[in-house]
Design a protein around this motif. Structure first.
Motif, PDB file in Angstrom:
ATOM      1  N   GLY A   1      62.034 -49.797  -6.889  1.00  0.00           N
ATOM      2  CA  GLY A   1      60.614 -49.370  -6.502  1.00  0.00           C
ATOM      3  C   GLY A   1      59.504 -50.325  -7.291  1.00  0.00           C
ATOM      4  N   ASP A   2      59.904 -50.923  -8.713  1.00  0.00           N
ATOM      5  CA  ASP A   2      58.934 -51.512  -9.413  1.00  0.00           C
ATOM      6  C   ASP A   2      59.202 -52.970  -8.754  1.00  0.00           C
ATOM      7  N   TRP A   3      59.893 -53.375  -8.354  1.00  0.00           N
ATOM      8  CA  TRP A   3      59.956 -54.714  -7.577  1.00  0.00           C
ATOM      9  C   TRP A   3      58.935 -54.732  -6.406  1.00  0.00           C
ATOM     10  N   VAL A   4      59.085 -53.660  -5.752  1.00  0.00           N
ATOM     11  CA  VAL A   4      58.195 -53.368  -4.749  1.00  0.00           C
ATOM     12  C   VAL A   4      56.667 -53.248  -4.651  1.00  0.00           C
ATOM     13  N   ASP A   5      56.495 -52.626  -6.058  1.00  0.00           N
ATOM     14  CA  ASP A   5      55.190 -52.779  -6.627  1.00  0.00           C
ATOM     15  C   ASP A   5      54.636 -54.111  -6.890  1.00  0.00           C
ATOM     16  N   LYS A   6      55.443 -54.817  -7.481  1.00  0.00           N
ATOM     17  CA  LYS A   6      55.055 -56.091  -8.104  1.00  0.00           C
ATOM     18  C   LYS A   6      55.063 -57.323  -7.226  1.00  0.00           C
ATOM     19  N   ASN A   7      55.393 -56.982  -6.012  1.00  0.00           N
ATOM     20  CA  ASN A   7      55.280 -58.083  -4.902  1.00  0.00           C
ATOM     21  C   ASN A   7      54.435 -57.847  -3.894  1.00  0.00           C
ATOM     22  N   SER A   8      53.966 -58.904  -2.996  1.00  0.00           N
ATOM     23  CA  SER A   8      53.121 -58.660  -1.968  1.00  0.00           C
ATOM     24  C   SER A   8      53.906 -57.879  -0.626  1.00  0.00           C
TER      25      SER A   8
END
Length: 579
Positions: free
Chosen positions: A80-87
């Motif tokens: 989920g954090d990876w989803v938040d930090k990328n376009s």
């Protein structure tokens, strides 16, 4: 004039149809249908393939289920954090390609193993075959993690942006997506099951690999079209502080225009807003510790959400045997129900699930979002009372004097192999002849399971499934309610990590329910599992009731006929709103 009017009306109707079928909303539905269809086919087939590979043993399937559940439990927040930090486009495209490429590669490996299993057994004392098993489970787990990322970004973020500020449109889109899930959950396993039954596992592997190869290209194109048609998808909050300031301005503006609207979440937890720090050179130890810090921060942020109790209540519903998973269907078979009857019951559960999505949209318009969850919870629990009654009716094998491990002790004395628990992914196997044959083989091992409908009264199992099927209406309406509460009340920069933790919570309670079955595996203890399951469902809805009470206070039991007031006033405010 009449002809001209008819032509104008006809042209307007055709234009409306064309506009709808080329809209971002429909393209999103179509892409989700393709993705879910392939996903359901793979989840069903991989479990069957692993059973076939290991000589009709469930060991590999059980290991796969535990690896999948453990991975999402540990990595949900990090994904989920990876989803938040990328376009948004990068996340959607990457997860889509990784998921489909993993399934294609896994299908190719399985085809090789099926074709050359005998030769692989003789190489390196069978270690090469064992490595193939490990490789299949690992790649399949990667595909599931990528699927989790796709679900978070599309169903929890893209839908919110496409719907815009229209909450009714968001509710309709959520309900439509869930209907697609319900239909594909039944139809996709049936389709691939027929291919595997009348063909072979090799043909099944080839078909699924080919489907994913074609599907990934079309899904990629649909995602790009949706992204182009929705310019807002290109805009994403870069930091919590910026979004918090924006939300405060919006709240102040709304309070000036509509001073009587908005209900403050009483006793809601304050969400910490971190000041942006200057970038520093990251050391090696900091990089190693970063995933653990993300894991911790994700769970802390989840706990601090104003909808925490609602999300936790939803997770508690996963701690149950009252669903159409392998546990309940296996119990039903011991009570005399055939595979064909179980297939019909699963079809009926899909119908009631779709009815639940319809009920959600209607209740939300009439009573508001928070009240919809409260009413849905009452409806689900009322239907599950039938399951509690079934425990004490004629035909129920409830006998707590029988040791849960009596059958295991007998098998050990006789030198027979121990049965292995099925993971959740095997729940659809009863739709095919393959599962029916497996159940027949299993029943021949244990003569106590060889029961017919004549020897076992069906009133108990009938009440059990009547309650389970009827409860699906309230269950899916409640699920959609909590889903939309998370969509509306989690800030944009935290949607990924919060929904990742929510998935982890769901898997955690699902794992606990399998542990519960392992501790009490015999049919005589199933009644006790039913009572425990209903208790956890009740606790989940009590948590939601507490959330609803904090949100609406005395207005919770207000008349649902006040449509406009209910719809606008029953959602928790943003995390940074003030009284």
């Amino acid at each position: 004039m009449t002809r001209a009017a008819e032509q104008t009306n006809g042209g307007g109707c055709c234009g409306s149809c064309v506009n709808y079928f080329t809209s971002a909303k429909f393209l999103l539905y179509l892409g989700h249908a393709l993705s879910t269809w392939g996903d359901r086919m793979w989840h069903f087939a991989v479990s069957v393939f692993l059973v076939e590979l290991y000589g009709n043993s469930l060991l590999l399937t059980a290991v796969y289920g535990l690896v999948v559940a453990g991975s999402v439990l540990l990595l949900g927040a990090i994904i989920g954090d990876w989803v938040d930090k990328n376009s948004r486009l990068k996340v959607a495209q990457t997860s889509l390609v990784v998921q489909n490429a993993s399934v294609i590669l896994c299908g190719i490996i399985l085809m090789i193993v099926f074709l050359f299993k005998t030769q692989l057994l003789t190489l390196y004392s069978g270690w090469l075959l064992t490595m193939c098993y490990i490789l299949v489970i690992t790649i399949a787990n990667i595909a599931n993690l990528a699927s989790t990322a796709t679900t978070i970004t599309i169903q929890r973020d893209w839908i919110v942006v496409v719907a815009g500020e229209d909450r009714s449109k968001l509710a309709d889109m959520n309900a439509t997506v869930r209907r697609i899930d319900q239909l594909t959950n039944i139809l996709a396993p049936m389709a691939v099951g027929q291919i595997m039954t009348f063909g072979s596992p090799v043909i099944g592997c080839g078909f699924i690999s080919g489907w994913n190869l074609l599907s990934v290209c079309l899904e990629y194109l649909l995602l790009w079209k949706v992204y182009q048609k929705t310019p807002a998808l290109a805009l994403k909050a870069s930091s919590k502080i910026e979004e918090s300031e924006l939300k405060q301005l919006n709240v102040q503006k709304d309070s000036e225009l509509k001073p009587t609207e908005g209900v403050q979440l009483i006793g809601g937890k304050d969400v910490t807003v971190f000041e942006p720090q200057q970038e520093k050179e990251i050391s090696c130890s900091a990089r190693i510790a970063e995933p653990f810090i993300t894991f911790r921060d994700g769970w802390v942020a989840y706990y601090n959400q104003p909808v925490f109790l609602a999300g936790l209540g939803l997770a508690f519903l996963y701690m149950t045997v009252l669903g159409f998973d392998c546990i309940t269907t296996g119990y039903a078979y011991t009570q005399g129900l055939s595979g064909s009857v179980l297939s019909l019951l699963m079809g009926a559960s899909a119908v009631t699930g779709i009815m639940g999505t319809v009920a959600f949209t209607w209740l939300r318009r009439k009573c508001g979002l928070v009240r919809t969850g409260f009413i849905s919870g009452i409806a689900q629990f009322a239907c599950l009372v039938l399951c509690v009654i079934s425990v004490f009716m004629p035909g129920s094998p409830l006998d707590l004097t029988v040791s849960p491990f009596a059958d295991i002790h007998t098998r050990l004395l006789e030198g027979q192999p121990l049965p292995t628990a099925l993971p959740a992914d095997m729940s659809e196997i009863s739709l095919t002849a393959g599962m029916h044959n497996w159940l027949n083989r299993s029943s021949s091992v244990n003569s106590d399971l060889e029961m017919s409908s004549d020897s076992v009264p069906l009133i108990s199992v009938s009440l059990l499934f009547a309650g389970v099927i009827a409860a699906r209406v309230g269950l899916w309406s409640f699920d959609l309610t909590v889903t939309q509460l998370l969509q509306e009340n989690v800030i944009e920069s935290e949607r990924g990590i919060i929904n990742g933790v929510q998935n982890s919570m769901n898997y955690l309670l699902d794992l606990l329910h399998f542990i519960m079955v392992i501790l009490a595996p015999n049919p005589e203890a199933f009644g006790l599992l039913v009572l425990i399951s209903v208790s956890f469902v009740a606790m989940g809805h009590i948590m939601y009731f507490r959330f609803a009470q904090k949100t609406l206070g005395n207005q919770l039991f207000a008349c649902c006929g006040l449509k406009s007031k209910a719809v606008s006033n029953d959602s928790p405010p943003s995390n940074t709103s003030t009284v």
